[in-house]
Motif scaffolding. Structure first.
Motif, mmCIF file in Angstrom:
data_model
loop_
_atom_site.group_PDB
_atom_site.id
_atom_site.type_symbol
_atom_site.label_atom_id
_atom_site.label_comp_id
_atom_site.label_asym_id
_atom_site.label_seq_id
_atom_site.Cartn_x
_atom_site.Cartn_y
_atom_site.Cartn_z
ATOM 1 N N GLY A 131 0.835 -1.268 0.051
ATOM 2 C CA GLY A 131 -0.114 0.055 -0.050
ATOM 3 C C GLY A 131 0.945 1.316 0.067
ATOM 4 N N PRO A 132 1.570 1.418 0.950
ATOM 5 C CA PRO A 132 2.581 2.669 0.971
ATOM 6 C C PRO A 132 3.395 2.704 -0.084
ATOM 7 C CG PRO A 132 2.379 1.702 3.102
ATOM 8 C CD PRO A 132 1.759 0.749 2.266
ATOM 9 N N ALA A 133 3.997 1.500 -0.673
ATOM 10 C CA ALA A 133 5.079 1.408 -1.736
ATOM 11 C C ALA A 133 4.350 2.074 -3.104
ATOM 12 C CB ALA A 133 5.405 0.132 -1.886
ATOM 13 N N VAL A 134 2.925 1.692 -3.284
ATOM 14 C CA VAL A 134 2.284 2.054 -4.452
ATOM 15 C C VAL A 134 1.939 3.537 -4.279
ATOM 16 C CG1 VAL A 134 -0.027 1.878 -5.441
ATOM 17 C CG2 VAL A 134 1.246 0.011 -4.781
ATOM 18 N N VAL A 135 1.751 4.098 -3.239
ATOM 19 C CA VAL A 135 1.639 5.595 -3.034
ATOM 20 C C VAL A 135 2.683 6.178 -3.370
ATOM 21 C CG1 VAL A 135 0.945 7.256 -1.237
ATOM 22 C CG2 VAL A 135 -0.207 5.323 -1.330
ATOM 23 N N VAL A 136 4.227 5.841 -2.900
ATOM 24 C CA VAL A 136 5.329 6.519 -3.105
ATOM 25 C C VAL A 136 5.707 6.363 -4.588
ATOM 26 C CG1 VAL A 136 7.993 6.145 -2.943
ATOM 27 C CG2 VAL A 136 6.307 6.071 -0.705
ATOM 28 N N THR A 141 3.364 11.544 -10.341
ATOM 29 C CA THR A 141 2.523 12.727 -10.310
ATOM 30 C C THR A 141 3.844 13.927 -10.492
ATOM 31 O OG1 THR A 141 0.954 11.808 -8.890
ATOM 32 C CG2 THR A 141 1.102 14.139 -9.159
ATOM 33 N N TYR A 142 4.816 13.598 -9.497
ATOM 34 C CA TYR A 142 5.662 14.957 -9.675
ATOM 35 C C TYR A 142 6.357 14.842 -11.109
ATOM 36 C CZ TYR A 142 10.331 17.387 -9.183
ATOM 37 O OH TYR A 142 11.171 18.246 -9.230
ATOM 38 N N TYR A 143 6.659 13.685 -11.804
ATOM 39 C CA TYR A 143 7.001 13.963 -13.178
ATOM 40 C C TYR A 143 6.308 14.377 -14.172
ATOM 41 C CZ TYR A 143 8.417 12.078 -17.731
ATOM 42 O OH TYR A 143 8.727 12.096 -18.838
ATOM 43 N N LEU A 144 4.914 14.249 -13.883
ATOM 44 C CA LEU A 144 3.901 14.651 -14.905
ATOM 45 C C LEU A 144 3.856 16.262 -14.534
ATOM 46 C CD1 LEU A 144 1.043 12.168 -14.751
ATOM 47 C CD2 LEU A 144 2.694 12.718 -16.631
ATOM 48 N N ALA A 145 3.887 16.625 -13.392
ATOM 49 C CA ALA A 145 3.686 17.981 -13.068
ATOM 50 C C ALA A 145 5.010 18.960 -13.357
ATOM 51 C CB ALA A 145 3.637 18.364 -11.534
ATOM 52 N N ALA A 146 6.102 18.082 -13.405
ATOM 53 C CA ALA A 146 7.285 18.860 -14.017
ATOM 54 C C ALA A 146 7.402 19.062 -15.332
ATOM 55 C CB ALA A 146 8.606 18.351 -13.451
ATOM 56 N N VAL A 147 7.097 17.883 -16.106
ATOM 57 C CA VAL A 147 7.239 17.965 -17.531
ATOM 58 C C VAL A 147 6.050 18.577 -18.373
ATOM 59 C CG1 VAL A 147 7.113 16.320 -19.537
ATOM 60 C CG2 VAL A 147 8.340 15.757 -17.494
#
Length: 90
Positions: A27-32, A38-44
């Motif tokens: 569960g936490p691994a999927v969230v990480v 999400t960070y990659y999509l926001a940066a690109v």
């Protein structure tokens, strides 16, 4: 007193052999992983910067809309109809 030797049946299995442990860790691994995606999509995929003359373009659009007042007719009729409601037949 008699001392017994531990047998292979009495030893507990290592933690990684239990399925519920992987369920708790996944569960936490999927969230990480999702947060990195999400960070990659926001940066690109950054949002485009507004034109420097966006205000002038907006004023020009308003002038062209004022030249043709009949284009507002469907919106005005719908707004008025929504405000008055529908009469219930008896």
């Amino acid at each position: 007193m008699r001392q017994s030797n531990p047998t292979s049946k009495s030893l507990a299995a290592p933690w990684w052999k239990y399925g519920h442990v992987w369920l708790v860790i996944s569960g936490p691994a999927v969230v990480v992983v999702a947060s990195f995606i999400t960070y990659y999509l926001a940066a690109v995929g950054q949002d485009p910067v507004l034109d420097e003359d966006y205000y002038r373009k907006g004023v020009e659009i308003n002038r062209t809309l004022q030249d043709n007042p009949t284009s507002y007719a469907p919106a005005t009729q719908a707004r008025n109809h929504a405000a008055t409601g529908v009469k219930v037949p008896r």
